[in-house]
Design an enzyme around this catalytic site. Structure first.
Site, PDB file in Angstrom:
ATOM      1  N   LYS A 159      14.578  -5.116  19.735  1.00 44.07           N
ATOM      2  CA  LYS A 159      13.258  -5.388  19.137  1.00 44.07           C
ATOM      3  C   LYS A 159      13.302  -6.716  18.394  1.00 44.07           C
ATOM      4  O   LYS A 159      14.346  -7.107  17.865  1.00 44.07           O
ATOM      5  CB  LYS A 159      12.872  -4.280  18.154  1.00 44.07           C
ATOM      6  CG  LYS A 159      12.536  -2.942  18.799  1.00 44.07           C
ATOM      7  CD  LYS A 159      12.071  -1.952  17.759  1.00 44.07           C
ATOM      8  CE  LYS A 159      11.620  -0.657  18.379  1.00 44.07           C
ATOM      9  NZ  LYS A 159      11.173   0.326  17.351  1.00 44.07           N
ATOM     10  N   GLY A 166       5.565  -4.458  19.939  1.00 48.24           N
ATOM     11  CA  GLY A 166       6.132  -4.298  21.276  1.00 48.24           C
ATOM     12  C   GLY A 166       6.572  -5.587  21.931  1.00 48.24           C
ATOM     13  O   GLY A 166       7.337  -5.574  22.890  1.00 48.24           O
ATOM     14  N   LYS A 202      18.555   2.943  18.746  1.00 54.65           N
ATOM     15  CA  LYS A 202      18.672   4.009  19.738  1.00 54.65           C
ATOM     16  C   LYS A 202      17.289   4.185  20.359  1.00 54.65           C
ATOM     17  O   LYS A 202      16.295   4.241  19.630  1.00 54.65           O
ATOM     18  CB  LYS A 202      19.088   5.303  19.027  1.00 54.65           C
ATOM     19  CG  LYS A 202      19.145   6.525  19.922  1.00 54.65           C
ATOM     20  CD  LYS A 202      20.403   6.495  20.754  1.00 54.65           C
ATOM     21  CE  LYS A 202      20.496   7.758  21.624  1.00 54.65           C
ATOM     22  NZ  LYS A 202      21.451   7.540  22.743  1.00 54.65           N
ATOM     23  N   HIS A 209       3.745   9.082  18.567  1.00 58.40           N
ATOM     24  CA  HIS A 209       3.481   8.228  17.410  1.00 58.40           C
ATOM     25  C   HIS A 209       2.611   9.040  16.453  1.00 58.40           C
ATOM     26  O   HIS A 209       1.435   9.288  16.744  1.00 58.40           O
ATOM     27  CB  HIS A 209       2.742   6.978  17.862  1.00 58.40           C
ATOM     28  CG  HIS A 209       2.321   6.077  16.745  1.00 58.40           C
ATOM     29  ND1 HIS A 209       2.320   4.710  16.857  1.00 58.40           N
ATOM     30  CD2 HIS A 209       1.879   6.332  15.506  1.00 58.40           C
ATOM     31  CE1 HIS A 209       1.891   4.176  15.741  1.00 58.40           C
ATOM     32  NE2 HIS A 209       1.619   5.142  14.896  1.00 58.40           N
ATOM     33  N   LYS A 238      -3.631   1.207  20.034  1.00 60.89           N
ATOM     34  CA  LYS A 238      -4.127   2.581  19.970  1.00 60.89           C
ATOM     35  C   LYS A 238      -5.505   2.653  20.620  1.00 60.89           C
ATOM     36  O   LYS A 238      -6.332   1.780  20.412  1.00 60.89           O
ATOM     37  CB  LYS A 238      -4.221   3.051  18.518  1.00 60.89           C
ATOM     38  CG  LYS A 238      -2.866   3.111  17.806  1.00 60.89           C
ATOM     39  CD  LYS A 238      -3.020   3.294  16.315  1.00 60.89           C
ATOM     40  CE  LYS A 238      -1.681   3.226  15.612  1.00 60.89           C
ATOM     41  NZ  LYS A 238      -1.814   3.138  14.143  1.00 60.89           N
ATOM     42  N   GLU A 276       4.113   5.375   9.355  1.00 60.96           N
ATOM     43  CA  GLU A 276       4.196   5.636  10.803  1.00 60.96           C
ATOM     44  C   GLU A 276       5.575   6.198  11.157  1.00 60.96           C
ATOM     45  O   GLU A 276       6.596   5.716  10.668  1.00 60.96           O
ATOM     46  CB  GLU A 276       3.976   4.344  11.602  1.00 60.96           C
ATOM     47  CG  GLU A 276       2.562   3.859  11.629  1.00 60.96           C
ATOM     48  CD  GLU A 276       2.353   2.753  12.667  1.00 60.96           C
ATOM     49  OE1 GLU A 276       3.350   2.280  13.257  1.00 60.96           O
ATOM     50  OE2 GLU A 276       1.191   2.368  12.892  1.00 60.96           O
ATOM     51  N   GLU A 289       7.195   2.321  10.346  1.00 58.33           N
ATOM     52  CA  GLU A 289       6.712   1.261   9.439  1.00 58.33           C
ATOM     53  C   GLU A 289       5.605   1.763   8.521  1.00 58.33           C
ATOM     54  O   GLU A 289       5.036   2.828   8.747  1.00 58.33           O
ATOM     55  CB  GLU A 289       6.219   0.056  10.235  1.00 58.33           C
ATOM     56  CG  GLU A 289       5.095   0.305  11.195  1.00 58.33           C
ATOM     57  CD  GLU A 289       4.842  -0.951  12.076  1.00 58.33           C
ATOM     58  OE1 GLU A 289       5.733  -1.369  12.824  1.00 58.33           O
ATOM     59  OE2 GLU A 289       3.735  -1.505  11.972  1.00 58.33           O
ATOM     60  N   ASN A 291       1.899   0.938   6.919  1.00 57.02           N
ATOM     61  CA  ASN A 291       0.674   0.146   7.094  1.00 57.02           C
ATOM     62  C   ASN A 291      -0.048   0.117   5.763  1.00 57.02           C
ATOM     63  O   ASN A 291      -0.573   1.142   5.309  1.00 57.02           O
ATOM     64  CB  ASN A 291      -0.218   0.754   8.182  1.00 57.02           C
ATOM     65  CG  ASN A 291       0.414   0.611   9.554  1.00 57.02           C
ATOM     66  OD1 ASN A 291       1.052  -0.403   9.838  1.00 57.02           O
ATOM     67  ND2 ASN A 291       0.283   1.624  10.382  1.00 57.02           N
ATOM     68  N   ARG A 293      -2.815  -0.736   4.455  1.00 58.01           N
ATOM     69  CA  ARG A 293      -4.260  -1.007   4.543  1.00 58.01           C
ATOM     70  C   ARG A 293      -4.961   0.261   4.983  1.00 58.01           C
ATOM     71  O   ARG A 293      -4.300   1.191   5.435  1.00 58.01           O
ATOM     72  CB  ARG A 293      -4.502  -2.091   5.596  1.00 58.01           C
ATOM     73  CG  ARG A 293      -4.070  -1.615   6.987  1.00 58.01           C
ATOM     74  CD  ARG A 293      -4.174  -2.637   8.067  1.00 58.01           C
ATOM     75  NE  ARG A 293      -3.888  -2.060   9.371  1.00 58.01           N
ATOM     76  CZ  ARG A 293      -2.669  -1.943   9.892  1.00 58.01           C
ATOM     77  NH1 ARG A 293      -1.613  -2.355   9.214  1.00 58.01           N
ATOM     78  NH2 ARG A 293      -2.484  -1.391  11.077  1.00 58.01           N
TER      79      ARG A 293
HETATM   80  C1  MV4 Z   1      10.437   2.533  19.879  1.00 56.21           C
HETATM   81  C2  MV4 Z   1      10.257   3.442  20.955  1.00 56.21           C
HETATM   82  C3  MV4 Z   1      11.325   4.269  21.289  1.00 56.21           C
HETATM   83  N1  MV4 Z   1      12.505   4.170  20.629  1.00 56.21           N
HETATM   84  N2  MV4 Z   1      11.622   2.472  19.236  1.00 56.21           N
HETATM   85  C4  MV4 Z   1       6.277   0.207  20.387  1.00 56.21           C
HETATM   86  C5  MV4 Z   1       5.724  -0.860  19.501  1.00 56.21           C
HETATM   87  C6  MV4 Z   1       6.376  -0.714  18.182  1.00 56.21           C
HETATM   88  N3  MV4 Z   1       5.426  -0.220  17.176  1.00 56.21           N
HETATM   89  C7  MV4 Z   1       7.459   0.277  18.340  1.00 56.21           C
HETATM   90  N4  MV4 Z   1       7.317   0.857  19.666  1.00 56.21           N
HETATM   91  C8  MV4 Z   1       8.259   1.726  20.122  1.00 56.21           C
HETATM   92  N5  MV4 Z   1       9.432   1.712  19.482  1.00 56.21           N
HETATM   93  C9  MV4 Z   1      12.630   3.266  19.614  1.00 56.21           C
HETATM   94  N6  MV4 Z   1      13.806   3.180  18.960  1.00 56.21           N
HETATM   95  C10 MV4 Z   1       9.007   3.480  21.603  1.00 56.21           C
HETATM   96  C11 MV4 Z   1       8.036   2.615  21.191  1.00 56.21           C
HETATM   97  C12 MV4 Z   1       6.760   2.669  21.910  1.00 56.21           C
HETATM   98  C13 MV4 Z   1       5.637   3.092  21.251  1.00 56.21           C
HETATM   99  C14 MV4 Z   1       5.694   3.417  19.897  1.00 56.21           C
HETATM  100  C15 MV4 Z   1       4.543   3.858  19.285  1.00 56.21           C
HETATM  101  C16 MV4 Z   1       3.349   3.958  19.994  1.00 56.21           C
HETATM  102  C17 MV4 Z   1       3.293   3.611  21.317  1.00 56.21           C
HETATM  103  C18 MV4 Z   1       4.436   3.173  21.977  1.00 56.21           C
HETATM  104  C19 MV4 Z   1       4.400   2.840  23.318  1.00 56.21           C
HETATM  105  C20 MV4 Z   1       5.527   2.422  23.934  1.00 56.21           C
HETATM  106  C21 MV4 Z   1       6.726   2.328  23.225  1.00 56.21           C
END
Ligand code: MV4
Length: 448
Positions: A159, A166, A202, A209, A238, A276, A289, A291, A293
């Site tokens: 990341k 993303g 991981k 979410h 979203k 979140e 994380e 937010n 707001r």
């Molecule tokens: C992740 C994950 C799986 N494992 N981290 C997507 C954007 C960012 N907010 C974090 N995201 C993700 N992080 C780990 N370690 C899967 C996602 C993810 C996701 C997270 C929340 C809402 C929608 C998503 C769609 C695809 C991947």
């Protein structure tokens, strides 16, 4: 203390949303607008309106000095930032403070601390809050990434340290994958955020979410208002949110709520905020994380709690006590929200600005529509494509799904492309109707 006048430093549906609560509280309002929003509903409904610059966000809604000057010139006691724009700008919150204007949100220091993901992670690890296992800090080389991956086990995800959403993310299921993905992810992160630094976690397969709404006052009182299910996303944006979550039982809700309040206390968080989490298939949750707001999707929480979150924000910022204990927060029924975007599902959700030649709004029992559009409204290309939020409340999820389908069928907008018909397909989908959703649902949904 009560505010006599609030400047709403935003536009569109959220500006209207804040103005509505202010009017119910007997608080005068000041709208700000760019060249593109001269005829907007928020300008019409506010008691005063100040032009702050050209359409370009950087020169208007993100122009901190122009917003502060508008607040000073109109004698506003406080500023409500809405979401997006300056709502999570620590320097803007500080500038409000320095000008004797109350920022309706957390302190500048809290905003800054919540925004520093790596430091936030260290704080929460020390507190025993579950964070996704991964590298302690940024990773300098592909080999270092492999060493970190050996610690947590594959699959892993790279990341961008410089920003979320993303971009710069890459999944690796083996050492070979990871060695190849590292340079691509770093280049993408550098292009997206001007910072190529990466960290590793991981990878949680098909997570959900889930986010928790919290309220904290200046006297150390905190409550959580339950969870929102936000897994239905397209390219990390979203699209559909609901409260409560089909996946969360009472025990998990209490655990998530308690973790969210612990996190809020760790950040000395005041006002409304959202924590979140990612949840795996075994209901293990991991903090993602903060937010700092009010969020786009706050209405689904308002609908099942009967609360006005914007009113609570204003009361807290004015120095009032929460006046609520956790036992007072009762979740009733089911709420769902569809984000109505001026974008074309038939064209990869490309934005579809232009004039709305006609609109028929849905209504009736259990329907709430937060929108600033109207007949002949010109959807501008300068800002986010969100033009409204269609929300429903019903006693249970089955009836909420049926009510949303009915409301979507009533909702007609001509002149531009919108996401309305896309949602009709989603709400016809058996998997969705059964609540069997995760963050990969849309990728897999047949006949998109
Ligand atoms: C992740 C994950 C799986 N494992 N981290 C997507 C954007 C960012 N907010 C974090 N995201 C993700 N992080 C780990 N370690 C899967 C996602 C993810 C996701 C997270 C929340 C809402 C929608 C998503 C769609 C695809 C991947």
């Amino acid at each position: 203390m009560t505010f006599k006048k609030i400047l709403v430093a935003n536009r569109g549906e959220i500006a209207l949303r804040v103005i509505r609560t202010c009017r119910e509280m007997g608080i005068k309002t000041v709208a700000v607008y760019s060249d593109a929003d001269m005829d907007s509903l928020s300008v019409k409904q506010a008691d005063e309106a100040v032009h702050i610059g050209p359409a370009l966000s950087r020169k208007s809604y993100l122009n901190q000095d122009a917003v502060i000057a508008a607040a000073r010139d109109t004698g506003a006691d406080a500023v409500h930032p809405g979401y997006g724009f300056l709502s999570e700008s620590a320097s803007f919150a500080q500038a409000c403070h320095d000008n004797g204007i109350i920022f309706i949100g957390p302190s500048s220091r809290t905003i800054a601390r919540a925004g520093d993901k790596s430091a936030a992670r260290q704080i929460l690890i020390k507190m025993g809050i579950p964070v996704i296992p991964g590298s302690e800090d940024v990773i300098a080389t592909p080999e270092a990434a492999c060493d970190a991956a050996d610690q947590v086990g594959y699959p892993v995800i790279l990341k961008a340290a410089g920003g979320g959403g993303g971009r710069g993310m890459r999944i690796a299921r083996s050492r070979q994958d990871l060695l190849g993905a590292f340079s691509v992810a770093s280049a993408e992160a550098g292009a997206a955020f001007g910072n190529p630094a990466l960290y590793l976690e991981k990878y949680i397969e098909k997570p959900r979410h889930i986010e928790i709404q919290i309220l904290g006052d200046h006297f150390g009182n905190y409550v959580h208002l339950g969870e929102r299910e936000c897994s239905i996303q397209m390219r990390y944006q979203k699209l559909i949110e609901e409260a409560p979550s089909f996946f969360v039982d009472d025990t998990l809700r209490e655990q998530l709520g308690s973790a969210a309040i612990h996190i809020a206390k760790a950040f000395d968080y005041t006002n409304a905020g959202t924590m979140e989490f990612l949840l795996d298939k075994d209901k293990n949750f991991y903090f993602m994380e903060v937010n700092a707001r009010v969020q786009v999707e706050h209405p689904v929480t308002e609908l099942i709690t009967g609360m006005d979150i914007v009113r609570k924000q204003i009361d807290i910022a004015a120095g009032k006590e929460l006046g609520l204990a956790q036992a007072d927060i009762l979740l009733n029924g089911w709420a769902m929200e569809c984000r109505i975007n001026a974008s074309d599902p038939e064209d990869n959700f490309m934005p579809s600005p232009g004039e709305i030649t006609s609109v028929i709004f849905p209504g009736g029992p259990g329907v709430r529509l937060d929108t600033h559009i109207h007949d002949r409204y010109m959807v501008t290309p300068f800002y986010d494509s969100l033009i409204g939020k269609l929300c429903v409340w019903a006693p249970d999820r089955f009836q909420a799904v049926r009510r949303m389908k009915r409301a979507l069928d009533e909702f007609e907008i001509t002149g531009i492309a919108t996401t309305i018909d896309f949602y009709k397909k989603v709400f016809e989908n058996k998997q969705f109707q059964d609540g069997n959703i995760d963050t990969h649902f849309l990728e897999q949904m047949d006949n998109l």
